[in-house]
Scaffold this motif. Structure first.
Motif, PDB file in Angstrom:
ATOM      1  N   ARG A  81     -16.465  77.840  27.000  1.00  0.00           N
ATOM      2  CA  ARG A  81     -16.544  79.241  27.433  1.00  0.00           C
ATOM      3  C   ARG A  81     -17.789  79.922  26.864  1.00  0.00           C
ATOM      4  NH1 ARG A  81     -10.814  79.169  26.938  1.00  0.00           N
ATOM      5  NH2 ARG A  81     -10.949  79.767  24.743  1.00  0.00           N
ATOM      6  N   GLU A  82     -18.102  79.618  25.588  1.00  0.00           N
ATOM      7  CA  GLU A  82     -19.297  80.218  24.991  1.00  0.00           C
ATOM      8  C   GLU A  82     -20.567  79.674  25.645  1.00  0.00           C
ATOM      9  OE1 GLU A  82     -21.629  80.407  20.696  1.00  0.00           O
ATOM     10  OE2 GLU A  82     -19.456  80.108  20.717  1.00  0.00           O
ATOM     11  N   LEU A  83     -20.609  78.395  25.901  1.00  0.00           N
ATOM     12  CA  LEU A  83     -21.806  77.790  26.498  1.00  0.00           C
ATOM     13  C   LEU A  83     -22.089  78.364  27.883  1.00  0.00           C
ATOM     14  CD1 LEU A  83     -21.283  74.073  25.406  1.00  0.00           C
ATOM     15  CD2 LEU A  83     -23.175  75.566  24.705  1.00  0.00           C
ATOM     16  N   ARG A  84     -21.041  78.704  28.618  1.00  0.00           N
ATOM     17  CA  ARG A  84     -21.248  79.266  29.961  1.00  0.00           C
ATOM     18  C   ARG A  84     -21.989  80.594  29.921  1.00  0.00           C
ATOM     19  NH1 ARG A  84     -15.576  79.061  33.098  1.00  0.00           N
ATOM     20  NH2 ARG A  84     -14.962  80.012  31.128  1.00  0.00           N
ATOM     21  N   THR A  85     -21.826  81.330  28.822  1.00  0.00           N
ATOM     22  CA  THR A  85     -22.480  82.641  28.736  1.00  0.00           C
ATOM     23  C   THR A  85     -23.977  82.525  28.511  1.00  0.00           C
ATOM     24  OG1 THR A  85     -22.151  82.859  26.332  1.00  0.00           O
ATOM     25  CG2 THR A  85     -20.362  83.613  27.771  1.00  0.00           C
ATOM     26  N   TYR A  86     -24.464  81.334  28.153  1.00  0.00           N
ATOM     27  CA  TYR A  86     -25.885  81.148  27.881  1.00  0.00           C
ATOM     28  C   TYR A  86     -26.717  80.927  29.143  1.00  0.00           C
ATOM     29  CZ  TYR A  86     -24.263  80.222  23.071  1.00  0.00           C
ATOM     30  OH  TYR A  86     -23.682  80.309  21.836  1.00  0.00           O
ATOM     31  N   TYR A  87     -26.045  80.759  30.283  1.00  0.00           N
ATOM     32  CA  TYR A  87     -26.759  80.371  31.505  1.00  0.00           C
ATOM     33  C   TYR A  87     -26.437  81.336  32.641  1.00  0.00           C
ATOM     34  CZ  TYR A  87     -27.566  76.100  28.894  1.00  0.00           C
ATOM     35  OH  TYR A  87     -27.943  75.211  27.927  1.00  0.00           O
ATOM     36  N   THR A  88     -27.402  81.502  33.513  1.00  0.00           N
ATOM     37  CA  THR A  88     -27.239  82.453  34.618  1.00  0.00           C
ATOM     38  C   THR A  88     -26.437  81.860  35.768  1.00  0.00           C
ATOM     39  OG1 THR A  88     -29.376  81.729  35.517  1.00  0.00           O
ATOM     40  CG2 THR A  88     -29.381  83.670  34.076  1.00  0.00           C
ATOM     41  N   GLY A  89     -26.553  80.552  35.967  1.00  0.00           N
ATOM     42  CA  GLY A  89     -25.819  79.909  37.056  1.00  0.00           C
ATOM     43  C   GLY A  89     -24.585  79.206  36.546  1.00  0.00           C
ATOM     44  N   PRO A  90     -23.739  78.718  37.453  1.00  0.00           N
ATOM     45  CA  PRO A  90     -22.526  77.999  37.041  1.00  0.00           C
ATOM     46  C   PRO A  90     -22.869  76.640  36.442  1.00  0.00           C
ATOM     47  CG  PRO A  90     -22.782  77.908  39.426  1.00  0.00           C
ATOM     48  CD  PRO A  90     -23.845  78.828  38.921  1.00  0.00           C
ATOM     49  N   LEU A  91     -22.198  76.294  35.332  1.00  0.00           N
ATOM     50  CA  LEU A  91     -22.400  74.984  34.720  1.00  0.00           C
ATOM     51  C   LEU A  91     -21.644  73.916  35.504  1.00  0.00           C
ATOM     52  CD1 LEU A  91     -21.989  75.692  30.880  1.00  0.00           C
ATOM     53  CD2 LEU A  91     -24.085  75.039  32.063  1.00  0.00           C
ATOM     54  N   THR A  92     -22.274  72.772  35.710  1.00  0.00           N
ATOM     55  CA  THR A  92     -21.603  71.661  36.365  1.00  0.00           C
ATOM     56  C   THR A  92     -21.850  70.385  35.570  1.00  0.00           C
ATOM     57  OG1 THR A  92     -21.468  70.271  38.356  1.00  0.00           O
ATOM     58  CG2 THR A  92     -23.591  71.320  37.907  1.00  0.00           C
ATOM     59  N   ALA A  93     -20.779  69.594  35.376  1.00  0.00           N
ATOM     60  CA  ALA A  93     -20.884  68.321  34.662  1.00  0.00           C
ATOM     61  C   ALA A  93     -20.948  67.146  35.630  1.00  0.00           C
ATOM     62  CB  ALA A  93     -19.702  68.159  33.717  1.00  0.00           C
ATOM     63  N   ASP A 122     -15.859  69.635  38.841  1.00  0.00           N
ATOM     64  CA  ASP A 122     -16.824  68.575  39.174  1.00  0.00           C
ATOM     65  C   ASP A 122     -17.133  67.663  37.997  1.00  0.00           C
ATOM     66  OD1 ASP A 122     -17.076  69.747  41.722  1.00  0.00           O
ATOM     67  OD2 ASP A 122     -18.584  71.134  40.979  1.00  0.00           O
ATOM     68  N   PRO A 123     -16.151  67.013  37.381  1.00  0.00           N
ATOM     69  CA  PRO A 123     -16.462  66.120  36.256  1.00  0.00           C
ATOM     70  C   PRO A 123     -17.130  64.848  36.768  1.00  0.00           C
ATOM     71  CG  PRO A 123     -14.161  65.902  36.848  1.00  0.00           C
ATOM     72  CD  PRO A 123     -14.708  67.001  37.718  1.00  0.00           C
ATOM     73  N   TYR A 124     -17.936  64.221  35.921  1.00  0.00           N
ATOM     74  CA  TYR A 124     -18.541  62.941  36.257  1.00  0.00           C
ATOM     75  C   TYR A 124     -17.917  61.887  35.355  1.00  0.00           C
ATOM     76  CZ  TYR A 124     -21.957  59.259  37.064  1.00  0.00           C
ATOM     77  OH  TYR A 124     -22.556  58.061  37.381  1.00  0.00           O
ATOM     78  N   LEU A 125     -17.011  61.111  35.912  1.00  0.00           N
ATOM     79  CA  LEU A 125     -16.277  60.131  35.125  1.00  0.00           C
ATOM     80  C   LEU A 125     -17.053  58.834  34.936  1.00  0.00           C
ATOM     81  CD1 LEU A 125     -12.665  60.650  36.537  1.00  0.00           C
ATOM     82  CD2 LEU A 125     -13.738  61.704  34.543  1.00  0.00           C
ATOM     83  N   GLY A 126     -18.266  58.770  35.477  1.00  0.00           N
ATOM     84  CA  GLY A 126     -19.121  57.605  35.283  1.00  0.00           C
ATOM     85  C   GLY A 126     -20.010  57.719  34.063  1.00  0.00           C
ATOM     86  N   SER A 127     -19.834  58.746  33.244  1.00  0.00           N
ATOM     87  CA  SER A 127     -20.642  58.921  32.036  1.00  0.00           C
ATOM     88  C   SER A 127     -20.413  57.772  31.062  1.00  0.00           C
ATOM     89  CB  SER A 127     -20.280  60.235  31.337  1.00  0.00           C
ATOM     90  OG  SER A 127     -20.447  61.337  32.180  1.00  0.00           O
ATOM     91  N   LYS A 128     -21.474  57.374  30.356  1.00  0.00           N
ATOM     92  CA  LYS A 128     -21.345  56.428  29.262  1.00  0.00           C
ATOM     93  C   LYS A 128     -20.939  57.194  28.006  1.00  0.00           C
ATOM     94  CE  LYS A 128     -22.844  52.785  31.542  1.00  0.00           C
ATOM     95  NZ  LYS A 128     -21.905  51.700  31.927  1.00  0.00           N
ATOM     96  N   VAL A 129     -20.044  56.598  27.211  1.00  0.00           N
ATOM     97  CA  VAL A 129     -19.545  57.231  25.988  1.00  0.00           C
ATOM     98  C   VAL A 129     -19.942  56.353  24.801  1.00  0.00           C
ATOM     99  CG1 VAL A 129     -17.530  58.133  24.779  1.00  0.00           C
ATOM    100  CG2 VAL A 129     -17.595  58.154  27.286  1.00  0.00           C
ATOM    101  N   ALA A 130     -20.493  56.976  23.742  1.00  0.00           N
ATOM    102  CA  ALA A 130     -20.929  56.212  22.573  1.00  0.00           C
ATOM    103  C   ALA A 130     -20.709  57.016  21.304  1.00  0.00           C
ATOM    104  CB  ALA A 130     -22.406  55.836  22.702  1.00  0.00           C
ATOM    105  N   ILE A 131     -20.578  56.301  20.187  1.00  0.00           N
ATOM    106  CA  ILE A 131     -20.458  56.904  18.855  1.00  0.00           C
ATOM    107  C   ILE A 131     -21.826  56.871  18.187  1.00  0.00           C
ATOM    108  CG2 ILE A 131     -19.368  56.689  16.580  1.00  0.00           C
ATOM    109  CD1 ILE A 131     -17.033  55.239  18.044  1.00  0.00           C
ATOM    110  N   VAL A 132     -22.189  57.968  17.543  1.00  0.00           N
ATOM    111  CA  VAL A 132     -23.485  58.048  16.858  1.00  0.00           C
ATOM    112  C   VAL A 132     -23.262  57.875  15.364  1.00  0.00           C
ATOM    113  CG1 VAL A 132     -25.495  59.491  16.374  1.00  0.00           C
ATOM    114  CG2 VAL A 132     -24.434  59.541  18.642  1.00  0.00           C
ATOM    115  N   LYS A 133     -23.977  56.924  14.781  1.00  0.00           N
ATOM    116  CA  LYS A 133     -23.821  56.610  13.365  1.00  0.00           C
ATOM    117  C   LYS A 133     -24.958  57.223  12.547  1.00  0.00           C
ATOM    118  CE  LYS A 133     -23.556  52.704  10.136  1.00  0.00           C
ATOM    119  NZ  LYS A 133     -23.636  51.232   9.992  1.00  0.00           N
TER     120      LYS A 133
END
Length: 372
Positions: A81-93, A122-133
């Protein structure tokens, strides 16, 4: 004239049925999230996004610019919700290529947190997921470019290459959701690490009960684990030192050209589950430290040396999965399917670290490449 009238009447009936473009969403009118990271900071979630701003430059020409923003909160919804306020257009993932998890965040129940992606538009379920060490996950997103690619595309390609080279199992965000709902099977996630200015996959994180165990399989062990799992990529390259005390230019390297796994789940004398895994590998030699011609006798001896080495390593790897309580082989799932009564009688979280897992690897050298 009559035919013309019929055509006009037909068109009048057809036009209202046409869908048109009333619901189209032009990409230039949206704020496109290209990468996401999650960290824990002061008992709050820190969400960071990289938005790929698409700037029209005339007909069929566009320019791209990354914009990075962060927000903290007690839930992903709070930060979103906070991140949406930083942008003028709608956020899409819908174009999000990468989801990075800080180590502390990854140790939480990932199912409870990442379920958020099922609820965003509009989620993108093809995203790669990784852990950062070693550093905050957001630090990797702050990298401007990887090669000539924007950071999210570059990280995606790094993980995709690791999958092809059998460093980590192939997977996406959608794959994770299938694992979350599957009892008796854990999974692996790529570990990304920053070395100087470079970012690389340094191993695979062992997930236990939908949370990072804090234990990982090293880069050199990953390919063998994937063979044991029978879930490897296009290429599998391994190596064996001929003498552990003398390692410089004293190793044989080989590529797996065929792998056959036999998995047998039984019970020991006390009635506890036990597993026997036999791995038969056919390999191609592509490095050998001795320059002379290799004989049939040497090949037989090499087969014994490599078989002993991989058997020893495979047993060590399986002990690591048990120490992390990460059933990546899906032994529990197999037990659940073949003996439901026995499965129900066990607390698998308590049982898995204690069961016997016997591995044996047998190697046959099929080809010697340019070696004679």
């Amino acid at each position: 004239m009559k035919n013309m009238t019929q055509k006009i009447i037909t068109l009048l009936f057809i036009f209202p049925l046409l869908t048109g473009c009333w619901d189209q969403k032009l990409i230039v009118d949206q704020e496109v999230i290209n990468g996401v990271s999650f960290d824990l900071a002061d008992n709050k979630i820190k969400s960071t996004i990289v938005v790929l701003n698409i700037i029209p430059k005339g007909t069929n020409f566009f320019d791209f610019k990354n914009q990075m923003s962060s927000a903290t909160g007690y839930s992903l919804e709070d930060t979103y919700r906070e991140l949406r306020t930083y942008y003028t257009g709608p956020l899409t993932a819908s174009k999000s290529r990468i989801i990075l998890l800080g180590e502390s965040f990854a140790k939480k129940n990932l199912n409870a947190y990442l379920d958020f992606f099922y609820r965003v538009p509009d989620p993108y379920l093809g995203s790669k997921v990784a852990i950062v060490k070693g550093v905050e996950a957001s630090e990797l997103l702050s990298t401007k470019e990887i090669g000539t690619n924007p950071v999210a595309f570059g990280l995606y390609e790094i993980i995709e290459a690791a999958e092809d080279n059998s460093t980590v199992t192939k997977g996406t965000l959608n794959t994770l959701f299938t694992y979350f709902n599957e009892e008796g099977k854990d999974f692996l996630l790529p570990i990304l690490e920053k070395k100087g200015k470079d970012i690389l996959v340094s191993g695979a994180g062992l997930i236990s009960d939908n949370a990072y165990s804090g234990q990982m399989i090293s880069l050199k062990e990953c390919s063998l684990l994937l063979l044991i799992m029978d879930n490897y990529g296009e290429l599998v390259d391994l190596e064996t030192y001929l003498n552990d005390k003398k390692k410089l230019n004293n190793q044989v390297s080989y590529r797996i050209i065929k792998s056959k796994r036999k998995f047998n789940l039984t019970k020991d004398a006390s009635g506890k589950p036990m597993v026997d895994i036999n791995l038969d590998l056919k390999v191609l030699l592509h490095q050998y430290p001795i320059t002379e011609k290799i004989s049939s006798k040497q090949i037989k001896e090499l087969e014994k040396i490599i078989s002993r080495d991989l058997t020893r390593k495979s047993r060590s790897i399986m002990k690591k999965t048990q120490k992390a309580n990460s059933d990546v082989l899906g032994i529990g799932r197999e037990l659940k399917e073949t003996d439901p009564a026995a499965w129900k009688a066990l607390d698998w979280g308590q049982t898995y670290p204690e069961i016997k897992i016997n591995t044996r690897v047998k190697v046959a050298i099929e080809k010697t490449g340019i070696l004679k």
